[in-house]
Write a protein that holds these residues in place. Structure first.
Motif, PDB file in Angstrom:
ATOM      1  N   LEU B   4      -4.890  -8.767  12.455  1.00  0.00           N
ATOM      2  CA  LEU B   4      -4.864  -7.471  11.450  1.00  0.00           C
ATOM      3  C   LEU B   4      -4.062  -7.279  10.789  1.00  0.00           C
ATOM      4  O   LEU B   4      -4.075  -6.670   9.837  1.00  0.00           O
ATOM      5  CB  LEU B   4      -4.712  -6.347  12.868  1.00  0.00           C
ATOM      6  N   GLN B   6      -3.026  -9.146   8.661  1.00  0.00           N
ATOM      7  CA  GLN B   6      -2.979 -10.171   7.684  1.00  0.00           C
ATOM      8  C   GLN B   6      -3.958  -9.423   6.603  1.00  0.00           C
ATOM      9  O   GLN B   6      -4.086  -8.769   5.619  1.00  0.00           O
ATOM     10  CB  GLN B   6      -3.936 -11.168   7.674  1.00  0.00           C
ATOM     11  N   LEU B   7      -4.980  -8.068   7.867  1.00  0.00           N
ATOM     12  CA  LEU B   7      -5.691  -7.577   7.284  1.00  0.00           C
ATOM     13  C   LEU B   7      -4.822  -7.060   6.623  1.00  0.00           C
ATOM     14  O   LEU B   7      -5.075  -6.088   4.933  1.00  0.00           O
ATOM     15  CB  LEU B   7      -7.035  -6.873   7.725  1.00  0.00           C
ATOM     16  N   LEU B   8      -3.918  -5.694   6.771  1.00  0.00           N
ATOM     17  CA  LEU B   8      -3.023  -4.807   6.346  1.00  0.00           C
ATOM     18  C   LEU B   8      -2.536  -5.690   5.667  1.00  0.00           C
ATOM     19  O   LEU B   8      -2.349  -4.262   4.826  1.00  0.00           O
ATOM     20  CB  LEU B   8      -2.467  -4.113   8.057  1.00  0.00           C
ATOM     21  N   LEU B   9      -1.468  -6.338   5.951  1.00  0.00           N
ATOM     22  CA  LEU B   9      -1.243  -6.621   4.280  1.00  0.00           C
ATOM     23  C   LEU B   9      -1.888  -6.706   3.192  1.00  0.00           C
ATOM     24  O   LEU B   9      -1.317  -6.430   2.045  1.00  0.00           O
ATOM     25  CB  LEU B   9      -0.496  -8.082   5.220  1.00  0.00           C
ATOM     26  N   LEU B  10      -2.569  -7.349   3.262  1.00  0.00           N
ATOM     27  CA  LEU B  10      -4.160  -7.689   2.169  1.00  0.00           C
ATOM     28  C   LEU B  10      -4.200  -6.256   1.276  1.00  0.00           C
ATOM     29  O   LEU B  10      -4.100  -5.730   0.429  1.00  0.00           O
ATOM     30  CB  LEU B  10      -5.423  -8.177   2.029  1.00  0.00           C
TER      31      LEU B  10
END
Lengths: 168, 100, 496, 653
Positions: B4, B6-10
């Motif tokens: 999560l 990584q996803l939020l960072l993207l």
């Protein structure tokens, strides 16, 4: 593992497309980059098992919304639709610094949070498919659904009022 | 499973690119597209949350955001068209009558 | 998925009435588009929308005692919602009345114009009776899109275009922040319902997580933009100045009230566990907003723009009240800050409708009333109008015995009550500064001669009615405020 | 001893009567004949006076004449504010203090209304004038008879508003409009303090009603605490604005732009004394803060002498009176500051009589002089305006403190209290004493230049000089009687009087339940009091003598004698020599100080400058704030994200 690789790949594509979209001079080129960004996001949606939304993403965003953009750009011949002569580079630089700060703040917030949500035992079958979305849409989300229809009505009427033919 | 974080960072990166585009580009259409980018970033966050919490609610919210974005685009482009319709009569390079 | 849900459509009746009225108005537009123009369609539109608003108001009034929810807890009708719904309906009715005089410039979109006004009001009602952030967001967008269009509805005028564009761009930007904030709040708590949010936020161990705070911040930004708090206020003067004056009045009163209503509900229900985080934010923003609004207004020569800055300043006073909320109050009806906000917004609606109404009335087709010089000598040429304007200006500056005084008094006494003495001092000082620019209008009207003779004004019943009712209300609620206060007390009782 | 309330339903009519008349005139005034309008306006105020008198008698019969029980009459209309614990009613109270104020306000107002019927007879906006004037009386009576601070504040703001409307009454003149605005804005600075004080009082005492404050204050606030001082000083800030004390006095001289009866009513007799009334009303709070009392006394004393010196050199008849008013108000604050509350109210009352009379007399003079106000262009009016002259003389003697006129008693009591009170100081007495001499000097300068000598007016004006109609002279006569005999109600015991005024007020004053005077009398032998009385009479006489010397004796006699009696030339020369000495060593330094240091530099330069500077600073900041709004959407967006960054930073820190 393949999931990870695909994610990284499309994440990079999305970021590059987004950056290109906001830096190109020609708005048509920007629009195409944006389509690319949205399509790669759709792929990530598939990875996240949001199949229906991935489809909608491609159809609505890439298909309709961005087409509308391109259409208007062509219609008005808006290669440089400049809003004012605001060239205060110092201020803009400050703005960029601020965006970096904001990104940094987001990062801190994410880092400081343990992001383990309730999905330990995998997803239910049918998760993210059209049927499940539709069922929710017409049960729990029926009120917002009704409301959004009015919102779309406003959009139609608004386009008519603003851009419609001048009637005497 | 993609983490999560990584996803939020993207999503945050896309969101911030949207902000940067909005404040640096003078082309109205591109400013507007930057806003669309911001909405997409929000959608990505929502769908990630859906996947990680196993609840479909976030997907529904994302769906409504898409519908809303479509409506916003219709109105926004209509406003842009009105502004540029007056271009023949008013100097739009100085879209700056209202100030101070 | 459970199918066992029952929907209590009765709760939605007022909204349904409004949408029906809007649809009829659209139909009217289509019919008249085919036939010849004239002022006929505009008048018919005004009558029809007024009728819709009045019917809706009666139905809303009938809900005064209702405390109920439906649609899976997404809709909540309680006296708080009813109070604000009535306020929005009043604002919308004022918008309609004020529009009639300028109906000639609608150029064949009269039906759509009034329909949008009604739908914007519908959006507000949805917002304030929502118990779910998603519904709030959709209601907000419905309202916003309709208002963007209304701002730009004078499409042959460059000012109107520009105002709509600026408002729209910044508005879309802000709604990006709002939805991102909603996403984070959902991620951090797994729900978007106010009650659920409050429960989960309250049970977080070891203080709120970064994600929760991020969500709180971004959601706040979205609403602070709508209520024109500094530094999210920059669009206000331009949008208010460029918009058609009736729409400016509508924005100043109804849109702002809607923003504050939702903010109140959100802060007092969903985000109450985070009060120790948002209270200082409100404190800071209140100071900045009062200062910027009042200072900006001093320099203005256009009355409309001055009123725009004044609306920023008033947002600041309202934020003082938000900063004075007592999150631990056992009974919200005892929290003076909440009562102050409700009373303030009602008075604020009246004062602004009246002030903009006078501007509309004094303007003629060829000579819109705008700058300070133009009102010179109006005190003698139009004695009644000028007297009404003086009442509104005195009320805006908070001079007794008008309602504006009591409103400010409640706000500042709420601040003092919570020990925010420095905030109250800054507020009172700001209010002393504000007298300068409000008084300038009165001075120009009564103590200067106009250079050119002022034109005779044609009588306009709707505008006169709006002004008269506002002036009466401002004085009446200043001298006999108890009925409104009782209503506000009942409204906040069911807030938490 | 808790005061007992007695319900008395007539009270509301004291206040409402002028309001009703105001509404009638505002609505129908344009159509009503002038006589009807004027009579209605005056009668309504007269009615207030009658009701006030009834209330006064009722109060008297309830409590006996002496220092009986503290009883007050109450009349509650409805609950006005009720939020949380904050309640305030629209309710009136008439205790011994407000009864005096109601009688003074309604009485003087009534007289001035009648006078105005003559003075404004030819004005085109006659009805507008009377509706404003009635509105003013309404707010003033509301102020003095309110039973809580918030309602009092309504009256407080209301009188400011009316004052503003009436100063700017002849709006055709830019300067007058500006003066009106200045008055309003300066007053708002004071009101800011007042409002904060109300909020602080409510926060700490939990009530805004006077009864509640009297009961709670000694219990909750510790004497001498910072909080008590803060409240008292904030209240005093309000009082300095309304009552034109240093440094917020600047508006009052400018306020003379209004019609003269307005100056008499608002800017001499009633509104400007509201600050004194407010402090006396809340004497409980002041007695809890000796520091604040000292500030009040010091500001009052300084204002008294400061304004008196400026008064020496003014040539505009109304400006002289304006500075004189500021100076006299300074006396009242000196009195309340040293704890002599009843002396302050006593002077307030006598001052209302003689200052209203002076202004009305000035109005009569201006009327006769076809609107001219410069005393250098007057002179010799004694014979032509006999009624005006005699009444003016009476008032001038009264203000100069010549016994047994009213001013003598009240001023003497203040000076004696300044010297003898536990809160007093000999320096306060000295300043007050000097100011008394200056007062006598400038008032007689005014009198001599206006009424004596030969006329310096131009031919055209001189032909039009005429005595005013009886509608104007009768009010003058009534006020003259009051100015002459009004002081006897407060005749001190030392002079064989009963000082009934003091005893009447004693029950409502926390300090003066007999203690203060007894204590003071214990400290000083009676001879000191007699000496003080003698000294204050002497200084008054000296001032008069000096004025006579400079303005009557020197110009006329000197030349005549030199021409006709050469033999007496030496003597004359000698006399002239004394005169020169006087001139060089006393008159010129005082004049120069007044003109160049106080008036030009301090008044016009520093104080006015500060007021203007703060205005300019705010305007400058406003310009900056407006300039930020540069019209570019992207600049707006950058401000927006600056806010985002700050807000998120603050939350996530």
């Amino acid at each position: 593992m393949a999931e990870q690789i695909l994610f990284y790949l499309f994440a990079v594509i999305a970021i590059i497309s987004a950056l290109s979209a906001v830096t190109r001079k020609n708005p048509v080129v920007s629009a195409v980059w944006l389509v690319s960004c949205m399509c790669s996001l759709a792929v990530i949606y598939v990875l996240l098992e949001a199949y229906f939304l991935a489809a909608v993403q491609v159809i609505v965003y890439a298909g309709a919304v961005l087409m509308l953009f391109v259409f208007v750009i062509m219609l008005l011949n808006l290669r440089t639709g400049i809003i004012g002569q605001f060239r205060n580079l110092g201020l803009k630089f400050m703005g960029l610094v601020l965006t970096v700060i904001i990104l940094r703040q987001f990062y801190t917030a994410f880092k400081g949070t343990s992001l383990i949500l309730g999905n330990a035992g995998g997803l239910e079958p049918g998760f993210g498919e059209a049927r499940a979305v539709g069922e929710l849409l017409f049960t729990r989300y029926v009120y917002p659904l009704e409301l959004i229809s009015i919102l779309l009505l406003v959009a139609i009427v608004g386009a008519l009022v603003l851009a419609g033919k001048e009637s005497s | 499973m993609i983490s999560l974080h990584q996803l939020l960072l993207l999503s945050a990166v896309l969101f911030v690119i949207g902000i940067a585009g909005f404040i640096t580009r003078r082309n109205i259409i591109i400013m507007f597209m930057s806003v669309e980018l911001m909405l997409n970033a929000a959608n990505l966050a929502l769908i990630s949350f859906a996947n990680h919490s196993g609840s479909m609610d976030a997907q529904l919210i994302a769906l409504f955001v898409m519908a809303l974005a479509a409506a916003e685009v219709a109105v926004g482009l209509a406003i842009i068209i009105t502004v540029f319709r007056n271009k023949q009569t008013v100097n739009v390079d100085e879209l700056n009558i209202l100030k101070w | 998925m459970s199918n066992s849900f029952e929907i209590n459509w009765n709760l939605l009746l007022p909204e349904i009435v409004l949408v029906t009225a809007a649809l009829f108005l659209l139909l009217l537009g289509v019919i008249y588009r085919v036939r010849a123009g004239g002022t006929g369609p505009a008048l018919a539109g005004a009558v029809l929308s007024l009728a819709g608003l009045v019917v809706c108001a009666f139905m809303t009034l009938a809900q005064w005692d209702t405390v109920s929810g439906t649609f899976h807890g997404m809709l909540r009708i309680d006296p708080f919602a009813t109070y604000f719904n009535l306020l929005f309906l009043a604002g919308a009715a004022a918008g309609v009345l004020l529009s009639v005089r300028e109906a000639g410039s609608l150029r064949g979109v009269a039906g759509e114009y009034y329909a949008l006004l009604v739908i914007a009001t519908f959006g507000m009602m949805v917002m304030v009776s929502a118990a779910d952030l998603l519904v709030v967001f959709i209601g907000l967008e419905t309202m916003s899109l309709a208002v963007y269009i209304l701002v730009g509805s004078r499409r042959e005028k460059a000012e109107s275009n520009e105002a709509a564009l600026k408002y729209f761009l910044i508005g879309a930007f802000a709604s990006g922040f709002l939805i991102y904030g909603i996403a984070f709040l959902f991620g951090a708590t797994g729900t978007t319902q106010f009650r659920g949010l409050a429960e989960r936020l309250a049970t977080t161990d070891g203080g709120p997580s970064g994600l929760q705070l991020l969500g709180l911040g971004l959601v706040l930004i979205g609403f602070l933009f709508k209520v024109a708090a500094v530094p999210f206020h920059m669009w206000v003067p331009d949008a208010y100045e460029g918009a058609p004056t009736p729409i400016t009045a509508y924005m100043a009163v109804a849109v702002k009230a809607a923003g504050f209503a939702v903010l109140l509900r959100l802060l007092n229900v969903g985000l109450l566990p985070l009060a120790s985080y948002w209270l200082p934010v409100m404190w800071t923003l209140a100071v900045a907003t009062m200062l910027v609004g009042n200072l900006g207004a001093i320099f203005q020569s256009s009355i409309k723009r001055m009123l725009a800055y004044s609306s920023i300043a008033h947002a600041g006073y309202l934020l003082v009240a938000l900063a004075s909320i007592n999150p631990l109050a056992a009974n919200p009806a005892d929290d003076r800050a909440l009562l102050a906000v409700l009373y303030y917004l009602a008075i604020y609606t009246l004062m602004n409708v009246g002030a903009f109404g006078v501007l509309i009335y004094m303007g003629t087709a060829g000579r819109p009333m705008d700058t300070l010089e133009q009102v010179r000598g109006a005190g003698f040429r139009y004695p009644l109008l000028a007297a009404a304007m003086a009442v509104f200006m005195f009320s805006l500056s908070g001079i007794p015995p008008t309602g504006g005084f009591l409103a400010k008094f409640y706000v500042f006494s709420a601040a003092i009550d919570r020990g925010l003495i420095s905030l109250a001092i800054i507020g009172v000082l700001n209010s002393a500064v504000s007298v300068y620019y409000y008084l300038r209008v009165v001075v120009q009207m009564y103590m200067r001669e106009s250079e050119e003779p002022l034109p005779a004004l044609s009588f306009s019943l709707p505008v006169a009615l709006a002004i008269l009712l506002s002036a009466w209300g401002v004085l009446q609620l200043g001298i006999l405020p108890s009925c409104l206060l009782d209503a506000a007390g009942r409204a906040v009782q069911f807030l938490r | 001893m808790e005061p007992a309330a007695v319900q008395y339903d007539f009270l509301r009519w004291i206040v409402l009567s002028p309001l009703i008349s105001c509404c009638v005139i505002a609505l129908l005034g344009r159509k009503l004949p002038r006589v009807v309008t004027g009579t209605l306006a005056s009668a309504s105020v007269g009615l207030s006076f009658v009701f006030g008198l009834l209330g006064f008698l009722q109060l008297k019969s309830l409590s006996g004449h002496g220092e009986g029980e503290a009883v007050f009459l109450a009349d509650s209309l409805y609950r006005w504010i009720s939020v949380g614990g904050l309640t305030a009613d629209v309710a009136f109270m008439l205790d011994r203090l407000s009864a005096v104020m109601v009688l003074v306000v309604a009485g003087v107002s009534c007289i001035i209304h009648v006078y105005s019927m003559g003075y404004m007879a030819h004005d085109k906006s006659y009805w507008r004038y009377f509706s404003y004037l009635n509105l003013f009386v309404f707010f003033m009576l509301l102020l003095v008879s309110a039973d809580n601070l918030v309602l009092m504040f309504v009256g407080w703001e209301g009188v400011g508003l009316c004052s503003y409307l009436l100063i700017g009454f002849w709006f055709e003149d830019m300067e007058k409009a500006y003066a009106g605005k200045k008055a309003f804005v300066v007053n708002r600075i004071g009101d800011f303090g007042f409002l904060l004080a109300i909020l602080l009082i409510f926060w700490n005492l939990g009530t805004v009603s006077f009864g509640g404050i009297f009961a709670q204050a000694p219990r909750v606030l510790t004497a001498g605490s910072g909080l008590a001082t803060a409240i008292a000083l904030l209240l005093f800030l309000g009082a300095t604005g309304k009552s034109a004390q240093l440094p917020l006095y600047v508006w009052l001289p400018d306020a003379m732009a209004g019609p003269t009866p307005v100056s008499a009513l608002i800017h001499a007799a009633t509104m400007v004394t509201a600050g004194v009334y407010m402090i006396v009303r809340l004497n409980v709070l002041y007695l809890l803060s000796p520091q604040a009392m000292a500030v009040v006394a010091a500001v009052g004393a300084l204002t008294a002498i400061y304004a008196a010196t400026i008064g020496l050199v003014q040539d505009d008849i109304k400006k002289v009176l304006a500075y004189s008013t500021i100076s006299q108000l300074g006396y009242m604050f000196l009195a309340v500051g040293v704890g002599a509350f009843s002396a302050g109210i006593f002077h307030l009352m006598t001052h209302a009589f003689f200052k209203a009379l002076l202004f009305l007399g000035a109005g009569s003079v201006i009327h006769a002089m076809s609107g001219k106000q410069d005393i250098q262009e007057m002179g010799g009016l004694k014979g032509k305006l006999p009624a005006t002259y005699w009444t003016f003389l009476a008032a001038t003697l009264a203000i100069s403190g010549i016994p047994p006129l009213s001013g003598f008693f009240s001023k003497d009591e203040i000076l004696w209290s300044a010297f003898s009170s536990p809160h007093g100081h000999w320096a306060f007495w000295l300043i007050g004493w000097l100011a008394a001499g200056l007062t006598a000097f400038y008032m007689f300068r005014l009198l001599f230049l206006t009424f004596f000598g030969t006329s310096r007016a131009d031919e055209h004006t001189r032909q039009h000089i005429h005595e005013s109609p009886s509608l104007m002279t009768v009010p003058l006569a009534i006020l003259a009687v009051l100015a002459v005999v009004g002081g006897f109600v407060g005749m001190p015991e030392a002079l064989g009087g009963a000082n009934s005024f003091h005893h009447w007020l004693a029950p409502v004053l926390a300090s003066e339940n007999g203690t203060l005077n007894a204590e003071a009398a214990g400290h000083f032998p009676e001879a000191v009091e007699y000496l003080m009385i003698a000294l204050s009479v002497v200084v008054g006489l000296c001032g008069i003598g000096a004025a006579w010397w400079v303005y009557i004796n020197r110009p006329g006699t000197a030349e005549k004698m030199a021409d006709s009696v050469p033999l007496g030339y030496g003597l004359l020369k000698n006399k002239y020599y004394v005169d020169e000495i006087y001139n060089i060593f006393i008159v010129q330094p005082v004049k120069l100080t007044s003109i160049y240091i106080l008036w030009k530099l301090f008044d016009a330069g520093i104080i006015d400058g500060l007021v203007n500077l703060s205005g300019r600073t705010v305007r400058g900041l406003g310009r900056v704030a407006a300039r930020l709004e540069n019209g570019y959407t992207q600049a707006y967006a950058i401000t927006f994200i600056l806010g985002v960054a700050l807000l998120l930073g603050a939350l996530l820190w």
